[in-house]
Design a protein around this motif. Structure first.
Motif, PDB file in Angstrom:
ATOM      1  N   GLY A 190      66.072  50.988  44.578  1.00  0.00           N
ATOM      2  CA  GLY A 190      66.152  51.077  46.143  1.00  0.00           C
ATOM      3  C   GLY A 190      65.653  52.115  46.738  1.00  0.00           C
ATOM      4  O   GLY A 190      65.400  53.199  46.215  1.00  0.00           O
ATOM      5  N   ASP A 191      65.897  52.185  48.056  1.00  0.00           N
ATOM      6  CA  ASP A 191      65.503  53.397  48.954  1.00  0.00           C
ATOM      7  C   ASP A 191      66.971  53.796  49.148  1.00  0.00           C
ATOM      8  O   ASP A 191      67.675  53.595  50.036  1.00  0.00           O
ATOM      9  CB  ASP A 191      64.872  52.818  50.102  1.00  0.00           C
ATOM     10  N   ASN A 192      67.228  55.304  48.475  1.00  0.00           N
ATOM     11  CA  ASN A 192      68.653  55.652  48.706  1.00  0.00           C
ATOM     12  C   ASN A 192      68.376  56.858  50.058  1.00  0.00           C
ATOM     13  O   ASN A 192      67.953  57.928  49.799  1.00  0.00           O
ATOM     14  CB  ASN A 192      68.762  56.835  47.425  1.00  0.00           C
ATOM     15  N   THR A 193      68.475  56.222  51.222  1.00  0.00           N
ATOM     16  CA  THR A 193      68.586  57.040  52.178  1.00  0.00           C
ATOM     17  C   THR A 193      69.711  56.831  52.952  1.00  0.00           C
ATOM     18  O   THR A 193      70.302  55.807  53.284  1.00  0.00           O
ATOM     19  CB  THR A 193      67.181  56.682  53.241  1.00  0.00           C
ATOM     20  N   PRO A 194      70.230  57.817  53.764  1.00  0.00           N
ATOM     21  CA  PRO A 194      71.418  57.835  54.649  1.00  0.00           C
ATOM     22  C   PRO A 194      71.237  56.873  56.006  1.00  0.00           C
ATOM     23  O   PRO A 194      70.153  56.613  56.318  1.00  0.00           O
ATOM     24  CB  PRO A 194      71.802  58.988  54.955  1.00  0.00           C
ATOM     25  N   TRP A 195      72.454  56.520  56.595  1.00  0.00           N
ATOM     26  CA  TRP A 195      72.259  55.792  57.831  1.00  0.00           C
ATOM     27  C   TRP A 195      71.845  56.511  58.875  1.00  0.00           C
ATOM     28  O   TRP A 195      72.491  58.024  58.786  1.00  0.00           O
ATOM     29  CB  TRP A 195      73.611  55.184  58.134  1.00  0.00           C
ATOM     30  N   GLU A 196      71.001  56.398  59.725  1.00  0.00           N
ATOM     31  CA  GLU A 196      70.724  57.161  60.838  1.00  0.00           C
ATOM     32  C   GLU A 196      71.831  57.205  62.127  1.00  0.00           C
ATOM     33  O   GLU A 196      72.199  55.784  62.525  1.00  0.00           O
ATOM     34  CB  GLU A 196      69.287  56.990  61.498  1.00  0.00           C
ATOM     35  N   LYS A 197      72.206  58.242  62.528  1.00  0.00           N
ATOM     36  CA  LYS A 197      73.142  58.417  63.725  1.00  0.00           C
ATOM     37  C   LYS A 197      72.493  57.724  64.899  1.00  0.00           C
ATOM     38  O   LYS A 197      71.572  58.222  65.263  1.00  0.00           O
ATOM     39  CB  LYS A 197      73.760  59.597  64.025  1.00  0.00           C
ATOM     40  N   PRO A 198      72.908  56.745  65.576  1.00  0.00           N
ATOM     41  CA  PRO A 198      72.474  56.161  66.799  1.00  0.00           C
ATOM     42  C   PRO A 198      72.542  57.086  67.879  1.00  0.00           C
ATOM     43  O   PRO A 198      73.474  57.970  67.946  1.00  0.00           O
ATOM     44  CB  PRO A 198      73.143  54.781  67.026  1.00  0.00           C
ATOM     45  N   ASP A 199      71.740  57.057  68.867  1.00  0.00           N
ATOM     46  CA  ASP A 199      71.783  58.068  70.118  1.00  0.00           C
ATOM     47  C   ASP A 199      73.146  57.776  70.898  1.00  0.00           C
ATOM     48  O   ASP A 199      73.522  58.518  71.530  1.00  0.00           O
ATOM     49  CB  ASP A 199      70.662  57.534  71.014  1.00  0.00           C
ATOM     50  N   SER A 200      73.962  56.533  70.499  1.00  0.00           N
ATOM     51  CA  SER A 200      74.990  56.462  71.413  1.00  0.00           C
ATOM     52  C   SER A 200      76.238  57.305  70.854  1.00  0.00           C
ATOM     53  O   SER A 200      77.323  57.280  71.434  1.00  0.00           O
ATOM     54  CB  SER A 200      75.307  54.926  71.157  1.00  0.00           C
ATOM     55  N   PRO A 254      84.988  55.636  48.369  1.00  0.00           N
ATOM     56  CA  PRO A 254      84.835  55.785  46.981  1.00  0.00           C
ATOM     57  C   PRO A 254      84.913  57.079  46.747  1.00  0.00           C
ATOM     58  O   PRO A 254      85.101  57.196  45.528  1.00  0.00           O
ATOM     59  CB  PRO A 254      83.321  55.100  46.960  1.00  0.00           C
ATOM     60  N   THR A 255      84.708  58.133  47.493  1.00  0.00           N
ATOM     61  CA  THR A 255      84.722  59.748  46.705  1.00  0.00           C
ATOM     62  C   THR A 255      86.324  59.925  46.780  1.00  0.00           C
ATOM     63  O   THR A 255      86.519  60.826  45.698  1.00  0.00           O
ATOM     64  CB  THR A 255      83.821  60.469  47.501  1.00  0.00           C
ATOM     65  N   THR A 256      87.146  59.457  47.685  1.00  0.00           N
ATOM     66  CA  THR A 256      88.219  59.904  47.359  1.00  0.00           C
ATOM     67  C   THR A 256      89.597  58.781  46.881  1.00  0.00           C
ATOM     68  O   THR A 256      90.418  59.123  46.329  1.00  0.00           O
ATOM     69  CB  THR A 256      88.598  60.449  48.872  1.00  0.00           C
ATOM     70  N   TYR A 257      89.342  57.633  47.676  1.00  0.00           N
ATOM     71  CA  TYR A 257      90.412  56.771  47.387  1.00  0.00           C
ATOM     72  C   TYR A 257      90.215  55.512  46.665  1.00  0.00           C
ATOM     73  O   TYR A 257      91.224  54.868  46.307  1.00  0.00           O
ATOM     74  CB  TYR A 257      90.811  56.284  49.048  1.00  0.00           C
ATOM     75  N   ALA A 258      88.883  55.209  46.399  1.00  0.00           N
ATOM     76  CA  ALA A 258      88.631  54.259  45.310  1.00  0.00           C
ATOM     77  C   ALA A 258      87.616  54.775  44.497  1.00  0.00           C
ATOM     78  O   ALA A 258      86.691  54.371  44.314  1.00  0.00           O
ATOM     79  CB  ALA A 258      87.937  52.957  46.214  1.00  0.00           C
ATOM     80  N   THR A 259      88.013  55.751  43.808  1.00  0.00           N
ATOM     81  CA  THR A 259      87.025  56.561  42.911  1.00  0.00           C
ATOM     82  C   THR A 259      86.597  55.802  41.688  1.00  0.00           C
ATOM     83  O   THR A 259      85.241  56.208  41.176  1.00  0.00           O
ATOM     84  CB  THR A 259      87.797  57.631  42.402  1.00  0.00           C
ATOM     85  N   SER A 260      87.035  54.596  41.187  1.00  0.00           N
ATOM     86  CA  SER A 260      86.289  53.435  40.330  1.00  0.00           C
ATOM     87  C   SER A 260      85.202  52.973  40.835  1.00  0.00           C
ATOM     88  O   SER A 260      84.272  52.603  40.042  1.00  0.00           O
ATOM     89  CB  SER A 260      87.450  52.658  39.710  1.00  0.00           C
ATOM     90  N   ALA A 261      84.898  53.240  42.145  1.00  0.00           N
ATOM     91  CA  ALA A 261      83.797  52.709  42.856  1.00  0.00           C
ATOM     92  C   ALA A 261      82.695  53.446  42.942  1.00  0.00           C
ATOM     93  O   ALA A 261      81.457  53.340  43.548  1.00  0.00           O
ATOM     94  CB  ALA A 261      84.150  51.974  44.047  1.00  0.00           C
ATOM     95  N   ASP A 262      83.049  54.799  42.768  1.00  0.00           N
ATOM     96  CA  ASP A 262      82.055  56.031  43.320  1.00  0.00           C
ATOM     97  C   ASP A 262      81.024  56.058  42.331  1.00  0.00           C
ATOM     98  O   ASP A 262      80.803  55.728  41.096  1.00  0.00           O
ATOM     99  CB  ASP A 262      82.685  57.272  43.045  1.00  0.00           C
ATOM    100  N   ILE A 263      79.704  56.073  43.096  1.00  0.00           N
ATOM    101  CA  ILE A 263      78.370  56.526  42.548  1.00  0.00           C
ATOM    102  C   ILE A 263      77.674  57.913  43.080  1.00  0.00           C
ATOM    103  O   ILE A 263      77.310  57.618  44.161  1.00  0.00           O
ATOM    104  CB  ILE A 263      77.533  55.292  42.785  1.00  0.00           C
ATOM    105  N   PRO A 264      77.948  58.623  42.451  1.00  0.00           N
ATOM    106  CA  PRO A 264      77.415  59.934  43.114  1.00  0.00           C
ATOM    107  C   PRO A 264      75.835  59.955  43.400  1.00  0.00           C
ATOM    108  O   PRO A 264      75.226  59.135  42.511  1.00  0.00           O
ATOM    109  CB  PRO A 264      77.550  61.021  41.752  1.00  0.00           C
ATOM    110  N   TYR A 265      75.671  60.538  44.235  1.00  0.00           N
ATOM    111  CA  TYR A 265      74.125  60.761  44.845  1.00  0.00           C
ATOM    112  C   TYR A 265      73.843  59.353  45.398  1.00  0.00           C
ATOM    113  O   TYR A 265      72.653  59.667  46.109  1.00  0.00           O
ATOM    114  CB  TYR A 265      73.202  61.182  43.782  1.00  0.00           C
ATOM    115  N   LEU A 266      74.497  58.451  45.589  1.00  0.00           N
ATOM    116  CA  LEU A 266      74.164  57.150  46.115  1.00  0.00           C
ATOM    117  C   LEU A 266      74.822  57.340  47.662  1.00  0.00           C
ATOM    118  O   LEU A 266      75.950  57.364  47.744  1.00  0.00           O
ATOM    119  CB  LEU A 266      74.579  56.095  45.455  1.00  0.00           C
TER     120      LEU A 266
END
Length: 722
Positions: free
Chosen positions: A643-653, A549-561
């Motif tokens: 909503g709860d605006n938090t990033p995905w946590e990287k798994p240990d794998s 969304p930030t680069t290739y589908a910018t019409s869908a971009d929602i900054p800070y989300l």
């Protein structure tokens, strides 16, 4: 003295006859056979007697009435009722001749000759089904159908021998208690005729705006034909099927000598729209706003239970969020958000909770004006374009081949195995590129190369875990062209992408969380989850799609989300393009546009296109192809407010090195020069991200405070450190 000769008293040896062993054996076999038959007969009689003794009682109230079901939203508020509407009843002494002739001709032509069960018809149906090798014809009389509608479920699963025996017994008893006219009138007043309409009296007013005794032959035949499959033969929704069925009824009326050849010719030549009332504008906005969702609810009840939501008086509690539903309708049906090119452009949207599969909202089309109309959100008839690539190409590559996001792949000319060339959308090539760039930029040639490396069987297995069953020419399985698309519904795609959002678990999407019957029995439903992919696969796909969304589908971009997504369009063949453009040269034309995006809390799947994409001017131009992205942007912005605006946590794998992700222990060892270049690139990416967090953001429906921006910046740094 004359001596006479006498027989000697010495016994004469006689040859003994051997007993007839064959005759004795045959007799024993016959007796054994008769004994087995007797035992079987006794068993059948005993079982039948038991079934009859346990048959439900039939009251006049049950024969007359239907009880509506009540549907609730997620907050327990009533949103609609199904069935049991006010009916216009036909009196047994005033059954219209046209209606009786039409219904009896197609449903039960020996109605006045049997006692509730037509053994002649049953025998004929048995022979027909045996000849065709399948159940293509039923033997139920109108009396049996009335009993079924009054006391039993209409579900196919409940068509058991026990049910059939009880149904036949109760039909015979009903014939003893009621006259033929009574039974026919009860039946005509009870049958369902689509659009939440019950009974011929009500249907005559709804479909033709007249009393039932004023229906002509064609009108009566249309309604009689709908009885078998009301929704399928709905003249508003499936006019061609309804026309064919009406004329079938007219044909049976002719063969039964209820109408003349001339009457048949006249009636069968009439269009299906003949005298039909236009109901486009008479449904309330509230009813139509939830039409697609209610269809999904009714279908789910049929799938999970033997209950009938139109007659059983159920209390049905759903996952529907009416606030989200109304917001979607506003986005799709007004110009407050999108400047729609015209009212013929259609759209479908599904919103799903990826953490349990609950369907939060669903709209099956723009400007819905017919109840139980086409639900485009659940119909899998359009290609999903490049939104398929994470599912069929790169997801399987991470899952089965241990690819990293930096895996090198060639973006260069390539042909399918049959020699047909495959092009990128821009007819250009990047040369050697990374999987990250190939997926985010939606390059076609790397997708085919990746699918070949993964293997069609592995890719199909990956899709199957997400409940997407692809067929080609009616045969299950993938072909090479599926590298850039397959057919699926917005609901299926929302459910599949949910596995990326939640870390690898597929949840079957569902609308209902609880059903309470009239007798107080309660059944609760929760998400049914199964592991569909490794957490590493889900995280790597999400990490790549965050850049879309930030680069290739910018019409869908929602900054800070924190969100990720994938766009997709489909193509015309040269002949199709010439047809839809009228031979004109146009810079862009697509039949379909998709965008599927997600956060940790919601997945939004959107499709835009025309119902008849191969007609003149029914193509999406460049601007119209962004509608799907805009729908996503506005509804996800609304969802994210609370909503709860938090990033995905990287798994240990997974481990990150530079800007790329690797399975733990699979990262290559770099030289000092390579490490220095990678480190500089990582630092540059980090600086770009930090700069991005200082940009302010405000839309009509969504904004973040400065404190939220600070939280985002801090969290971003933590994620980069991961």
């Amino acid at each position: 003295m004359v001596k006479t000769q006498t027989r000697s008293s010495k016994p004469v040896n006689k040859k003994k006859k051997k007993p007839n062993t064959k005759k004795g054996l045959g007799k024993k076999i016959l007796l054994s056979f008769l004994a087995v038959l007797s035992i079987l007969f006794l068993i059948v009689v005993s079982v039948t007697a038991y079934f009859i003794s346990t048959a439900p009682s039939i009251t006049q109230e049950a024969l007359i009435g239907t009880i509506p079901s009540t549907i609730y939203d997620k907050n327990g508020e009533i949103i609609t009722k199904l069935g049991g509407n006010d009916r216009i009843l036909i009196d047994p002494s005033d059954i219209p001749e046209n209606v009786a002739d039409a219904v009896l001709s197609i449903e039960d032509k020996r109605f006045y000759d049997h006692n509730g069960v037509d053994f002649v018809r049953i025998g004929g149906a048995f022979i027909t089904n045996l000849a065709k090798g399948k159940l293509s014809q039923g033997g139920s009389t109108i009396t049996q159908q009335l009993i079924k509608l009054s006391a039993f479920s209409t579900s196919k699963e409940d068509q058991t021998i026990k049910r059939k025996i009880q149904e036949a017994w109760l039909a015979i008893q009903a014939e003893k208690q009621y006259t033929k006219e009574d039974i026919l009138a009860l039946y005509l007043n009870k049958v369902y005729l689509a659009n939440n309409i019950y009974g011929f009296g009500t249907a005559a007013q709804y479909y033709f705006g007249k009393d039932v005794n004023k229906l002509d032959i064609a009108e009566a035949a249309l309604l009689a034909g709908m009885v078998q499959a009301p929704n399928h033969y709905d003249p508003y929704v499936n006019p061609e099927a309804a026309l064919q069925r009406r004329n079938t009824v007219l044909g049976t009326m002719l063969s039964n000598q209820k109408i003349t050849q001339e009457e048949f010719n006249i009636a069968s030549a009439l269009p299906i729209t003949y005298n039909l009332v236009d109901h486009k504008n008479d449904k309330s906005a509230a009813e139509l706003s939830i039409d697609s969702y209610v269809q999904a609810v009714a279908a789910e009840i049929s799938e999970k239970t033997s209950l009938n939501p139109y007659t059983d008086g159920l209390s049905i509690y759903t996952n529907l969020d009416m606030n989200v539903q109304n917001k979607l309708l506003d986005i799709l049906n007004t110009t407050n958000y999108i400047d729609w090119a015209n009212n013929d452009v259609q759209a479908a949207v599904t919103v799903v909770d990826p953490n349990n599969g609950a369907i939060v909202a669903m709209v099956g089309g723009r400007n819905i004006n017919v109840q139980l109309g086409l639900n485009r959100a659940t119909v899998a008839s359009r290609s999903v374009g490049s939104t398929s690539k994470p599912l069929v190409d790169y997801g399987p590559a991470f899952e089965y081949k241990d690819y990293s996001t930096g895996q090198s792949v060639s973006d260069s000319p390539i042909n399918y195995s049959d020699g047909t060339p495959l092009y990128n959308w821009d007819f250009r090539y990047f040369g050697s590129t990374s999987i990250r760039t190939a997926l985010a930029a939606s390059r076609n040639t790397p997708a085919l190369r990746t699918l070949r490396d993964v293997g069609l069987d592995n890719a199909y297995a990956f899709l199957s875990k997400l409940k997407i069953d692809v067929t080609n020419n009616g045969v299950p399985g993938l072909v090479e062209s599926n590298a850039i698309g397959f057919e699926a519904s917005p609901l299926q795609m929302a459910a599949a992408y949910s596995a990326f959002a939640n870390g690898g678990t597929y949840y079957k999407p569902f609308t209902i969380n609880k059903i309470i019957t009239r007798s107080g029995e309660e059944a609760s439903y929760v998400g049914e989850g199964t592991r569909a992919m490794k957490d590493s696969t889900a995280y790597m796909i999400t990490d790549i799609l965050r850049g879309v969304p930030t680069t290739y589908a910018t019409s869908a971009d929602i900054p800070y989300l924190y969100h990720a997504g994938k766009s997709g369009t489909t193509n015309y063949t040269e002949d199709q393009l010439a047809t839809v453009t009228g031979g004109k040269t146009v810079p862009f034309a697509a039949p379909d546009a998709w965008y599927i995006g997600y956060t940790k809390r919601y997945v939004v799947s959107t499709w835009v296109g025309y119902d008849t994409p191969n007609e003149l001017n029914h193509y999406l131009d460049q601007t119209e192809s962004t509608y799907a992205q805009l729908i996503y942007k506005y509804i996800m912005s609304y969802l994210a407010q609370n909503g709860d605006n938090t990033p995905w946590e990287k798994p240990d794998s997974v481990e990150r090195y530079g800007s790329e992700l690797y399975l733990k222990g699979k990262r290559p060892v770099y030289t000092e020069i390579e490490r220095d270049v990678t480190t500089r690139r990582r630092d540059e990416d980090s600086d770009d991200d930090k700069e991005k967090t200082t940009i302010s953001f405000t839309t009509k429906s969504f904004s973040f405070s400065s404190r939220e921006a600070t939280t985002r910046e801090t969290t971003t740094k933590k994620e980069e450190d991961n």
